[in-house]
Design a protein around this motif. Structure first.
Motif, PDB file in Angstrom:
ATOM      1  N   GLY A  26       0.786  -1.197   0.008  1.00 38.41           N
ATOM      2  CA  GLY A  26      -0.031   0.070  -0.066  1.00 38.41           C
ATOM      3  C   GLY A  26       0.844   1.368   0.109  1.00 38.41           C
ATOM      4  N   PHE A  27       2.006   1.163   0.781  1.00 33.02           N
ATOM      5  CA  PHE A  27       2.828   2.343   0.804  1.00 33.02           C
ATOM      6  C   PHE A  27       3.640   2.800  -0.472  1.00 33.02           C
ATOM      7  CE2 PHE A  27       6.628   4.966   2.038  1.00 33.02           C
ATOM      8  CZ  PHE A  27       5.941   5.801   2.915  1.00 33.02           C
ATOM      9  N   PHE A  28       3.925   1.579  -1.395  1.00 31.41           N
ATOM     10  CA  PHE A  28       4.745   1.782  -2.479  1.00 31.41           C
ATOM     11  C   PHE A  28       3.590   1.219  -3.677  1.00 31.41           C
ATOM     12  CE2 PHE A  28       8.230   1.340   0.306  1.00 31.41           C
ATOM     13  CZ  PHE A  28       8.921   2.538   0.285  1.00 31.41           C
ATOM     14  N   PRO A  29       2.714   1.960  -3.815  1.00 33.54           N
ATOM     15  CA  PRO A  29       1.698   1.324  -4.882  1.00 33.54           C
ATOM     16  C   PRO A  29       2.184   0.806  -6.264  1.00 33.54           C
ATOM     17  CG  PRO A  29       1.332   3.813  -4.872  1.00 33.54           C
ATOM     18  CD  PRO A  29       2.448   3.437  -3.543  1.00 33.54           C
ATOM     19  N   SER A 420      -1.599  14.367 -17.894  1.00 28.49           N
ATOM     20  CA  SER A 420      -0.213  14.160 -17.078  1.00 28.49           C
ATOM     21  C   SER A 420      -0.277  14.240 -15.780  1.00 28.49           C
ATOM     22  CB  SER A 420       0.733  15.028 -18.041  1.00 28.49           C
ATOM     23  OG  SER A 420       2.027  15.103 -17.301  1.00 28.49           O
ATOM     24  N   LEU A 421      -0.934  15.387 -15.410  1.00 30.55           N
ATOM     25  CA  LEU A 421      -1.162  15.572 -13.912  1.00 30.55           C
ATOM     26  C   LEU A 421      -1.877  14.490 -13.039  1.00 30.55           C
ATOM     27  CD1 LEU A 421      -0.317  17.425 -11.561  1.00 30.55           C
ATOM     28  CD2 LEU A 421      -2.559  18.674 -12.235  1.00 30.55           C
ATOM     29  N   SER A 422      -2.888  13.909 -13.687  1.00 24.95           N
ATOM     30  CA  SER A 422      -3.848  12.902 -13.115  1.00 24.95           C
ATOM     31  C   SER A 422      -2.846  11.583 -12.999  1.00 24.95           C
ATOM     32  CB  SER A 422      -4.927  12.591 -13.901  1.00 24.95           C
ATOM     33  OG  SER A 422      -5.757  13.875 -14.136  1.00 24.95           O
ATOM     34  N   LEU A 423      -2.057  11.108 -13.935  1.00 34.67           N
ATOM     35  CA  LEU A 423      -1.345  10.096 -13.975  1.00 34.67           C
ATOM     36  C   LEU A 423      -0.330  10.074 -13.090  1.00 34.67           C
ATOM     37  CD1 LEU A 423      -1.592   9.237 -17.904  1.00 34.67           C
ATOM     38  CD2 LEU A 423      -2.547   7.883 -16.296  1.00 34.67           C
ATOM     39  N   SER A 424       0.485  11.389 -13.003  1.00 33.12           N
ATOM     40  CA  SER A 424       1.705  11.510 -12.249  1.00 33.12           C
ATOM     41  C   SER A 424       1.062  11.315 -10.715  1.00 33.12           C
ATOM     42  CB  SER A 424       2.159  12.692 -12.415  1.00 33.12           C
ATOM     43  OG  SER A 424       2.811  12.793 -13.829  1.00 33.12           O
ATOM     44  N   ARG A 425       0.114  11.802 -10.508  1.00 31.11           N
ATOM     45  CA  ARG A 425      -0.782  11.785  -9.010  1.00 31.11           C
ATOM     46  C   ARG A 425      -1.207  10.335  -8.874  1.00 31.11           C
ATOM     47  NH1 ARG A 425      -4.899  15.363  -9.613  1.00 31.11           N
ATOM     48  NH2 ARG A 425      -3.670  17.287  -9.470  1.00 31.11           N
ATOM     49  N   GLN A 426      -1.425   9.644  -9.745  1.00 27.27           N
ATOM     50  CA  GLN A 426      -1.785   8.240  -9.600  1.00 27.27           C
ATOM     51  C   GLN A 426      -0.541   7.527  -8.768  1.00 27.27           C
ATOM     52  OE1 GLN A 426      -4.775   7.187  -9.973  1.00 27.27           O
ATOM     53  NE2 GLN A 426      -4.637   5.022  -9.440  1.00 27.27           N
ATOM     54  N   VAL A 427       0.727   7.806  -9.520  1.00 23.53           N
ATOM     55  CA  VAL A 427       1.940   7.168  -9.014  1.00 23.53           C
ATOM     56  C   VAL A 427       2.071   7.333  -7.380  1.00 23.53           C
ATOM     57  CG1 VAL A 427       4.264   6.837  -9.250  1.00 23.53           C
ATOM     58  CG2 VAL A 427       2.895   7.183 -11.118  1.00 23.53           C
ATOM     59  N   GLN A 429      -0.237   8.035  -4.940  1.00 21.60           N
ATOM     60  CA  GLN A 429      -1.299   7.811  -4.560  1.00 21.60           C
ATOM     61  C   GLN A 429      -1.133   6.660  -3.577  1.00 21.60           C
ATOM     62  OE1 GLN A 429      -4.816   7.369  -6.732  1.00 21.60           O
ATOM     63  NE2 GLN A 429      -6.183   7.905  -4.844  1.00 21.60           N
ATOM     64  N   TYR A 430      -1.223   6.555  -2.409  1.00 18.26           N
ATOM     65  CA  TYR A 430      -1.164   5.400  -1.257  1.00 18.26           C
ATOM     66  C   TYR A 430      -2.505   4.721  -1.472  1.00 18.26           C
ATOM     67  CZ  TYR A 430       2.817   8.488   0.614  1.00 18.26           C
ATOM     68  OH  TYR A 430       3.798   8.838   0.727  1.00 18.26           O
ATOM     69  N   ASP A 431      -2.428   3.283  -1.214  1.00 19.34           N
ATOM     70  CA  ASP A 431      -3.232   2.445  -0.923  1.00 19.34           C
ATOM     71  C   ASP A 431      -3.533   2.315   0.591  1.00 19.34           C
ATOM     72  OD1 ASP A 431      -4.956   0.493  -0.685  1.00 19.34           O
ATOM     73  OD2 ASP A 431      -4.048  -1.145  -1.832  1.00 19.34           O
ATOM     74  N   VAL A 432      -4.343   3.403   0.838  1.00 15.13           N
ATOM     75  CA  VAL A 432      -4.676   3.504   2.546  1.00 15.13           C
ATOM     76  C   VAL A 432      -5.294   2.248   3.143  1.00 15.13           C
ATOM     77  CG1 VAL A 432      -5.718   4.762   4.483  1.00 15.13           C
ATOM     78  CG2 VAL A 432      -4.709   5.966   2.342  1.00 15.13           C
ATOM     79  N   SER A 497      -7.725   2.494  -7.414  1.00 17.14           N
ATOM     80  CA  SER A 497      -7.368   1.047  -7.368  1.00 17.14           C
ATOM     81  C   SER A 497      -6.967   0.855  -5.909  1.00 17.14           C
ATOM     82  CB  SER A 497      -6.323   0.676  -8.297  1.00 17.14           C
ATOM     83  OG  SER A 497      -5.244   1.510  -8.210  1.00 17.14           O
ATOM     84  N   CYS A 498      -7.334  -0.592  -5.451  1.00 13.35           N
ATOM     85  CA  CYS A 498      -7.038  -0.823  -4.023  1.00 13.35           C
ATOM     86  C   CYS A 498      -6.625  -2.306  -4.112  1.00 13.35           C
ATOM     87  CB  CYS A 498      -8.250  -0.561  -3.078  1.00 13.35           C
ATOM     88  SG  CYS A 498      -7.881  -1.372  -1.466  1.00 13.35           S
ATOM     89  N   TYR A 499      -5.461  -2.748  -3.683  1.00 12.25           N
ATOM     90  CA  TYR A 499      -5.000  -4.271  -3.811  1.00 12.25           C
ATOM     91  C   TYR A 499      -5.768  -5.008  -3.173  1.00 12.25           C
ATOM     92  CZ  TYR A 499      -1.526  -7.910  -3.141  1.00 12.25           C
ATOM     93  OH  TYR A 499      -1.116  -9.171  -3.299  1.00 12.25           O
TER      94      TYR A 499
END
Length: 913
Positions: A26-29, A420-427, A429-432, A497-499
């Motif tokens: 979760g910390f390193f999605p 581009s901003l949305s995809l970069s933010r996705q990287v 994003q933590y899986d809380v 997305s959530c693992y």
């Protein structure tokens, strides 16, 4: 359910690892990746949109440039090109920026700012993760879609000179290459000459399409001397000459070609104020990006200020410039100034290809992609683009056509930026949800371990885990139902997305069963402890044991530090926590000494002291028989009104003054090196000492420090080790003088600077000799009953060898850190730990606290940029991986290592107590 201690511990370890893995997941999605095949199969490009009309533009556009030269200067900061240093040392580059046919940008590099992840970002357009910091040591082949692989597949001939990381990432991609190691930071001349020596020959040839030059010298100078070194200016001037040679050759060759060439100047990362890199400070993430080509026409008076872009934008720009497909995983967008000179239809075609690529990536990685503003903007842009194409095919020239084209272009640019901003933010994003579940599992196991220690250490070495009890079975079912309901709510309501939600219901149910079972076990164990505690409390009147204030400080301080690591700001400024703890510890020790040694107002028992063999007395064979040292023997039953009368004059005052001396030393060390994040840029004594104007002061300080180190360390060494220590410390000074850090009294300048390899190896000989002597004594004490003294001497010899190695590897301005560390250890051993009769646990925790504090006194931090890589190459003339890693690690953790080895030596000498 009864389990043996070993089985129970093994089960706990397995579950603990599962919890940690879940938390890290979760910390390193997972990074943003395309679901397309990794074989780089050629996919047909998106056709030009049309509204009812038929467009004949269904293939990739032709290349914009005939040749591309990429000059990557490692650790090139933006102010080295666009600032005062660029004006002074890079005049030709400054001319290109201000008046030449070029476009300049400040490209932001995402952390981690180390070489391999940055090359991946430049060539793939994706955002690498922190796991690439480890991969940076031995880069594997890059399987992800990238510009280099696309160029090779298109028949482009690629040549690479410089950093061997390129050859490792792209094996069998280059028709010609000459790799140089990036880790041998002591070399900053030959490593660049090995690149430049190929230029005259390769620039005259026409058998290549892409030329990559990766210069490492600037980065190496930064690691060794920092960004303020005079060597920086010389290296920038050298690089300016290289750029002028390449640009001149490309211009002369363009007369014979139809297409212009492109020269790209960039840096992979920046350089911190200490010369390192790896973190996210402004100096480390800001790099220059300069595109030079005769295609970029510039009118007189056209002032172009550097624009801020992302480093990942270069991949899409290079792909369009070479007529290649944009890498599938690229999150960057095309640098529009590179194509603004083209006709409107070509501009819109390039922007459409980039937008389609980003939209596909968004669809494959974001479940609710249709709600993303970038996707909506793309749909609008594509519809307007189709209308423009229809109008364009109907009438070739009109004001309406131009205005609509301008609007479509603006819409595309806005969509690209948003996507581009949305995809970069996705990287980032933590899986809380996964992090919370993993943390709960880890905490449950830790609690269960702590509660089960008394049973596990009993004579039976067995413990009962009551998972099958009827009472707790009800709790188990209730917990499982609640967790299952929470899982359903989270998975149906989350938009990201959530693992755990991506797992099958059976696997997710197994995780819920595990969490519920662990909770039942914890509640059962806690109930037993509380019941047992009530029974023991009835006999509390018969117990006289109580915790002292010092014990409470040690416990609360350690727990407080652990809890503080839950906040990122406390991790960034962790040194402040340790500075506070050691300062508070000094005050607590002062209070403890005064309370026990000064007469009290009441008649409570005081600790009384008498003189015995001292700390040095553990090795009477190495001391003068006429010399006796004082040891303060504690008798808790003594009711003497004053204990100071039993001490000699200087010993009495040293006991009282030691905490204040230690506190003063810690305060001085705080001023030597600024560290952390918020105040790392502020000037400190270390910066003052390392400046070229104060080399004489640094030389005197280094010489005095080495002399004091010998005085403090030699007192328990054998005669042979004393001689080796003296010669070794002399060799340390000679090494620093050889590489130009300090001066000899007869040396007036540093013209004869060398790498100091001979001097460093001279010191290594004595380090190994002392370590061998200590190891021999230790083995002798184990194999032959040689007595207590031999073992103690052997441990001290090993400790002395580590001290000599630290003196060699630490920077000259950090030698006072080593001196004060030895001084504090001596004061604590002779006048604090022995007089107060601290037990093993207290002494161990104090060693740990001071070891951690001295890690930060060295100037280290939790920022990877503060790692001194140059220490790994002291005495090496080539890159040897194992010694380099060992020396770098030892230099980084010298403080904790020395305090840990001193702890072993001290406890061994006090074994009889």
């Amino acid at each position: 359910m009864r389990l043996g201690s070993g089985t129970f511990a093994a089960c706990c370890v397995v579950v603990e690892v599962l919890g940690v893995v879940l938390f890290l997941r979760g910390f390193f999605p997972a990074p943003v990746r395309s679901s397309s095949s990794s074989k780089h199969q050629a996919e047909p490009p998106a056709p030009e949109p049309s509204a009812g009309a038929s467009s004949n533009w269904t293939k990739l556009p032709p290349p914009l440039f005939s040749k591309v030269v990429i000059v990557l200067i490692d650790a090139l900061r933006d102010d080295f090109v666009f600032g005062s240093k660029g004006v002074k040392f890079m005049p030709y580059t400054t001319y290109l920026v201000e008046k030449g046919a070029s476009h300049s940008f400040v490209a932001e590099a995402k952390p981690p700012t180390v070489t391999m992840p940055r090359i991946k970002a430049l060539m793939t357009g994706s955002v690498p993760g922190f796991i690439d910091v480890v991969m940076n040591l031995n880069s594997p082949a890059l399987l992800e879609d990238n510009v280099i692989t696309q160029a090779k597949a298109a028949g482009k001939r690629i040549i690479s000179y410089g950093d061997e990381t390129w050859v490792k990432l792209f094996p069998k991609h280059f028709v010609e290459y000459d790799g140089t190691t990036s880790f041998f930071v002591s070399d900053y001349t030959e490593v660049d000459e090995n690149v430049t020596r190929h230029l005259d020959k390769v620039l005259k040839r026409g058998d290549w399409d892409v030329l990559i030059l990766h210069y490492l010298g600037l980065d190496h100078i930064g690691h060794v001397s920092g960004p303020s070194s005079p060597l920086i200016g010389r290296k920038l001037s050298e690089m300016d000459g290289v750029l002028m040679k390449i640009h001149t050759a490309l211009l002369s060759e363009e007369r014979e070609t139809l297409l212009p060439s492109l020269l790209v100047l960039c840096g992979d990362h920046g350089m911190s104020e200490t010369g390192g890199h790896g973190a996210s400070s402004t100096e480390e993430v800001s790099t220059p990006l300069l595109l030079v080509s005769s295609a970029f026409e510039r009118k007189p008076g056209d002032i172009r200020h550097p624009k801020h872009v992302q480093q990942t934008d270069l991949a899409a720009t290079l792909a369009i410039g070479l007529g290649l497909p944009i890498p599938k995983n690229s999150v960057g967008h095309l640098l529009f100034p590179a194509i603004e000179g083209k006709p409107m239809r070509e501009q819109l075609r390039f922007l459409h290809l980039n937008t389609v690529q980003l939209t596909k990536l968004l669809q494959e990685n974001v479940p609710s992609y249709e709600k993303e503003p970038g996707f909506e903007q793309f749909k609008i842009s594509e519809r307007l683009h189709g209308n423009w194409i229809r109008l364009y095919l109907e009438e070739n020239n009109s004001e309406v056509l131009f205005n609509l084209g301008t609007k479509v272009r603006r819409q595309y640019l806005d969509a690209l930026k948003t996507l581009s901003l949305s995809l970069s933010r996705q990287v980032a994003q933590y899986d809380v949800y996964s992090m919370v579940v993993g943390t709960v599992v880890v905490l449950e196991v830790l609690t269960l371990l702590l509660l089960s220690i008394p049973q596990a250490l009993s004579s039976k070495a067995e413990l009962e885990v009551p998972l099958l009890s009827p009472v707790f079975s009800l709790l188990f079912y209730l917990t499982f139902l609640v967790l299952s309901a929470v899982h359903v709510i989270v998975c149906t309501s989350t938009e990201s997305s959530c693992y755990l939600c991506s797992l099958s219901w059976l696997t997710a149910g197994g995780v819920m069963v595990l969490v519920s079972a662990l909770l039942c076990a914890v509640v059962s164990a806690l109930t037993k402890v509380l019941v047992r505690g009530k029974l023991l409390s009835k006999n509390a009147a018969h117990s006289n044991s109580r915790w002292s204030e010092l014990d409470l400080l040690i416990l609360l301080g350690t727990l407080g530090h652990v809890l503080s690591l839950g906040a990122s700001s406390f991790i960034e400024e962790e040194h402040q926590t340790w500075y506070f703890l050691v300062s508070t510890l000094c005050l607590a020790l002062c209070h403890d000494i005064y309370r026990n040694y000064l007469p009290g107002d009441d008649c409570e028992p005081q600790r009384c002291l008498h003189v015995e063999g001292g700390f040095d007395g553990a090795t009477p064979a190495l001391q003068d028989k006429n010399t006796s040292s004082a040891v303060l023997e504690l008798n808790r039953g003594c009711k003497s009104p004053s204990s100071l009368g039993t001490l000699r004059g200087y010993e009495k005052w040293m006991v009282l003054a030691s905490p204040w001396v230690i506190l003063t030393c810690c305060r001085l060390l705080r001023s030597l090196n600024q560290t952390g994040v918020q105040w790392a840029h502020r000037p400190d004594l270390g910066h003052w000492l390392t400046s070229s104007d104060h080399k004489a002061a640094l030389s005197v300080l280094a010489a005095l420090s080495l002399a004091v180190i010998f005085a403090l360390i030699q007192r328990r060494c054998s005669p042979a080790s004393k001689v080796a220590m003296a010669l070794g410390l002399l060799g340390v000074y000679c090494y620093r003088a050889a590489i130009g850090n300090v001066l000899f009294p007869w040396q007036q300048d540093n013209k004869d600077i060398s790498k100091g390899i001979l001097e460093a190896r001279f010191v290594y000989v004595f380090v190994l000799g002392i370590l061998f002597t200590g190891t021999k004594d230790l083995l002798k004490s184990q194999v032959v009953a040689a007595g207590f003294t031999v073992k103690t001497v052997g441990l001290w010899e090993l400790y002395s060898g580590f001290v000599l190695l630290a003196a060699l590897l630490l920077r000259p301005h950090n030698l006072p850190v080593l001196v004060l560390s030895l001084l504090i250890q001596t004061l604590m051993a002779k006048f604090v730990w022995k007089p107060l009769r601290h037990d093993v646990a207290e002494v161990t925790v104090m060693h740990y606290w001071f070891g951690q504090a001295f890690f930060y006194f060295q100037g280290n931090s939790n920022n990877i940029a503060t790692v001194d890589i140059s220490a790994g190459f002291v005495g090496l003339d080539t890159y040897v991986e194992i010694p380099a890693i060992f020396l770098t690690a030892f230099a980084t953790y010298a403080g904790p290592v020395l305090w840990a080895s001193h702890l072993v030596s001290f406890l061994s000498s006090e074994a009889s107590r």
